[in-house]
Structure formats: structure tokens, C-alpha cells
Design a protein around this motif. Sequence first.
Motif, PDB file in Angstrom:
ATOM      1  N   VAL A  48      38.549  41.727  35.472  1.00  0.00           N
ATOM      2  CA  VAL A  48      39.072  43.049  35.149  1.00  0.00           C
ATOM      3  C   VAL A  48      40.147  42.978  34.053  1.00  0.00           C
ATOM      4  O   VAL A  48      40.189  43.834  33.164  1.00  0.00           O
ATOM      5  N   MET A  78      38.934  43.068  30.507  1.00  0.00           N
ATOM      6  CA  MET A  78      38.325  44.368  30.225  1.00  0.00           C
ATOM      7  C   MET A  78      39.394  45.426  29.976  1.00  0.00           C
ATOM      8  O   MET A  78      39.282  46.246  29.048  1.00  0.00           O
ATOM      9  N   VAL A  79      40.452  45.410  30.772  1.00  0.00           N
ATOM     10  CA  VAL A  79      41.527  46.386  30.596  1.00  0.00           C
ATOM     11  C   VAL A  79      42.245  46.153  29.270  1.00  0.00           C
ATOM     12  O   VAL A  79      42.552  47.104  28.533  1.00  0.00           O
ATOM     13  N   GLN A 122      40.013  47.366  26.465  1.00  0.00           N
ATOM     14  CA  GLN A 122      40.000  48.829  26.398  1.00  0.00           C
ATOM     15  C   GLN A 122      41.298  49.356  25.788  1.00  0.00           C
ATOM     16  O   GLN A 122      41.264  50.289  24.970  1.00  0.00           O
ATOM     17  N   THR A 157      41.260  51.426  22.432  1.00  0.00           N
ATOM     18  CA  THR A 157      41.813  52.781  22.462  1.00  0.00           C
ATOM     19  C   THR A 157      42.925  52.937  21.430  1.00  0.00           C
ATOM     20  O   THR A 157      42.998  53.955  20.729  1.00  0.00           O
ATOM     21  N   MET A 194      34.072  55.581  27.661  1.00  0.00           N
ATOM     22  CA  MET A 194      34.558  54.209  27.780  1.00  0.00           C
ATOM     23  C   MET A 194      35.047  53.924  29.203  1.00  0.00           C
ATOM     24  O   MET A 194      34.719  52.881  29.797  1.00  0.00           O
ATOM     25  N   VAL A 195      35.812  54.858  29.777  1.00  0.00           N
ATOM     26  CA  VAL A 195      36.309  54.670  31.137  1.00  0.00           C
ATOM     27  C   VAL A 195      35.162  54.685  32.144  1.00  0.00           C
ATOM     28  O   VAL A 195      35.120  53.863  33.080  1.00  0.00           O
ATOM     29  N   ALA A 219      31.991  53.890  31.611  1.00  0.00           N
ATOM     30  CA  ALA A 219      31.247  52.639  31.493  1.00  0.00           C
ATOM     31  C   ALA A 219      32.015  51.481  32.128  1.00  0.00           C
ATOM     32  O   ALA A 219      31.428  50.609  32.784  1.00  0.00           O
ATOM     33  N   SER A 220      33.337  51.477  31.973  1.00  0.00           N
ATOM     34  CA  SER A 220      34.143  50.414  32.568  1.00  0.00           C
ATOM     35  C   SER A 220      34.089  50.461  34.090  1.00  0.00           C
ATOM     36  O   SER A 220      34.007  49.417  34.752  1.00  0.00           O
ATOM     37  N   ILE A 221      34.124  51.661  34.646  1.00  0.00           N
ATOM     38  CA  ILE A 221      34.050  51.793  36.108  1.00  0.00           C
ATOM     39  C   ILE A 221      32.718  51.260  36.622  1.00  0.00           C
ATOM     40  O   ILE A 221      32.650  50.538  37.630  1.00  0.00           O
ATOM     41  N   LEU A 256      30.804  49.016  35.181  1.00  0.00           N
ATOM     42  CA  LEU A 256      30.807  47.562  35.035  1.00  0.00           C
ATOM     43  C   LEU A 256      31.659  46.898  36.114  1.00  0.00           C
ATOM     44  O   LEU A 256      31.295  45.839  36.646  1.00  0.00           O
ATOM     45  N   ILE A 257      32.801  47.513  36.441  1.00  0.00           N
ATOM     46  CA  ILE A 257      33.663  46.934  37.473  1.00  0.00           C
ATOM     47  C   ILE A 257      32.982  46.984  38.836  1.00  0.00           C
ATOM     48  O   ILE A 257      33.054  46.030  39.627  1.00  0.00           O
TER      49      ILE A 257
END
Length: 441
Positions: A26, A29-30, A33, A37, A169-170, A172-174, A176-177
Motif C-alpha cells: 500500500v 501505491m499511496v 498517487q 496527484t 484514480m482513487v 482504481a486504487s481501492i 487494487l488494494i
Amino acid sequence: MPLRPFQLLKRFLPTGLYWRSLIIIVAPMVILQAFVTYVFMERHWQMVTQSLSESAVSDIALLLSEYEQNPTPEIAAGISARASKSLSMSVAFLPGETLPTTPSTRGSLLDRSLSEEIRRRIDEPFWIDTEHYNDYVDIRIAYKGGVMRALALRSHVYAANSHIFIVWMVAASIVLIVVALLFLRNQIRPIERLAEAAESFGMGRDAPNFKPQGASEVRRAAVAFLEMRHRIQKQIEQRTAMLAGVSHDLRTPLTRFKLQLAMLGDTPETEELRADVREMERMLEDYLDFARDHQRESSEETDLAELLAEVRGDALRKGHDVALETHGDLTLPLRRNAFKRLLTNIVDNACKYATNVWVTALRDGDDIAIIVDDDGQGIPDGQLEEVFRPFYRLDAARNLDEGGTGLGLAIARDVARGHGGDVQLSRSPMGGLRAVIHVPV
């Protein structure tokens, strides 16, 4: 000594493999992002807004220039019509008007971009309002004799849909997580099962349903554990069988000794020899009983309160004063006969050298403690560990195995450690000896 930054950070990091692995997935990834951003908001968004503002101001400058060449009502009406049709912009020329006196800009990205473009292209007094209307931007520019007012669509001068990028983006990240969580959970579970099987084996409990699973490295570790467990079990069985065989074979010469002593008659010398033979027989019987229980018995759910009540009942029938207190749920897997031998050895030793004995059993989280206190003489502090050695005898004070085999406490600790626990001795508040038996649930 002050902690280094890494050591300070390490204190706040999780200790489990699952959460550490999750941070490894994670955290990058954060960070990525946040970087993307920042670049988008500070670079791309600003460039798009500046480009849109430049186009809108260029249109306004062109319309104003055309009107100033022939400032008539007819030209003004024609310009307004073309602007509305072709540019989706409402344009009005207001002769005799002046600019509002309230502050025009508020420092937002749109305000800065429009202000810079108007100063660069028109170079006339102006006033803009980017907040009063939701869908429009109010732009007013002074000219000789009046004010030109233009209501431009906000989407034509400002990158208003930038939040869509962040939302996607958020989202897609959720996704993936979540996928990473599920995948990581499946990878960690075989390691947890391997740890549970190892803990069960250390507590003397079986794990018959354990099978190698997971990644190849985890499977290799699981197979190595199973092979190690099998070797240890075979080694214990061979050692126990060998010692039991030796103890059994020693009965034959002991029997011959007893016959020869019987033929010699009763003399002080033969009586001492008979005492030695009886002591050797007790040692062999004790070890043979222990070896049989240790070799054959398997773990079963046992109510420790009932088992302690049985041991107390045996002590009462022998004429000893034993008090018993139990607290909480004391049910756990045990090799019942072996653990009863442990309790009997500890309680009998206490009863042998004390008038009163107190037994307390309680549960503390995942651990059960059995405390045996007595009011006897106790033993020296320097010999509290020595008495667990097989055949060890105290020279003075209290001999826990006087008249016995010298194996009582050694067997007791062996049984306790075979269940993943231990036996510890210390001074008792009652004045004698305290024995504490710890067993994990």
C-alpha cells in the motif's frame, strides 16, 4: 540514549507479517498517487486552465476590438448574436457604465489565470467574478465610454472536470488494494497454519489436518517441519522404548538379588541390601509407568478442575489436608494420565513435608496457572533449579523425594514442557515452598 529515527519508526510498525506485507504493497501505491496527484494538480491542471483562459480572453479581446472600431448599437447587437451562437458566450456592451468597486479577484487558480491573460492581451481595467454563478464566469472590461460584460461558460475557461481523474484514480486504487488484500490473505494463511501446527506440536498436541499449502517456499518449510516432527517423534519413541526395555530387563537381576538375599537370612547387612533393592524397584516401576503413559497417551479435552479434584481426593484419602480453589474455564487439551502424574507428584511432595497445602488454579488469558503452596520448611534458593535434575537429592533442609526415586520433579517438568508449559519453584507466602505450573491453553 536517544532513539535513532529508524528505531523510533520501528516501534510504531506492526509486528505481524500480514500487516507488514500490506504496508509494502500500500505504501508505494499511496506515495505514487500523491506524486501523480501533485503533478496533475500543479502542472497539467494549471496548463489546461491557462490554455482555456487564454482562448476565452482572446475571443473577448477580438469582440472588444471589433466593437471599438464602430461602437454603434447595431454592431453591438451583431457581436452579441455571433458570440452567443458561435462561442456560447453572453456579451453586452454597456455605454456609460463603470466597473464595480468590490475586489474582483480572490487568488484562485482561475482568477490568477484570467487576470494574467487580460493584462497581457487587453491591458484595460477589468473586473472578474468566478464565484457568484455556478456555470458562468462574469468578466467585465472597461473601454472608452462604457463597460463590456461577458458571461463565459465556466467549462470554457476552467478545467472543471479534473476531479474525475482523482475519483477514477482513487476508485482504481481501492480495487487494487482489495485484490491485494485477498491475495495476500491467501498467501499468509499457510504460514499461519504452519505456525499453529508448530505451536501445537510444541504443546504436545496433534495437528492431523495440517498439510503443506501456499507458495513453493512455504510448502518447502511445511514439508521440512513435517519431516522434523516425524524424526523427533521417532527419536522419542525409540528412546522411550529403549529405556523402558532396559528398565524391564533390570527386573531379572533384581529378582535374583531378592532370592539370594532371602537365602542369606536376616542380618543388618542384608537389610541394607534389601532397602537398596526395594528403592531400585520403585525407580524402575515409576519410570516404566511414566514411559508407558508418555509413549501411548494422546491429548484429549480435559477439565482441569475435575482433574485437580481427583488429585485432592487422593491426598485426602491419605490423610493430608489439601485446600483447592479454581477460577474460570479450565478446559484444555491434555494427556490426562501424564498430567495427573505431574499434579500428583507436586501435591504429594508438598503434603510429605508440610501440614497444610493450598492448591489454586486460575486462567489468565491464554495461560492457566496452577499454584501449590505449603507451610513446610521449603528448600534453599540456590537449589530451586537443581531439584529438577533426575536423581538429585538435597543434602539438607527439605528433600522433595526422600524415600522416593529422585525422578518426581524431573518427570513433572518433563510433562509440563511436553504440554508447552513449565514448572517453577519459589518461596511461598505461607512460609514453605511454592510450585507454579504454567500451561498454555
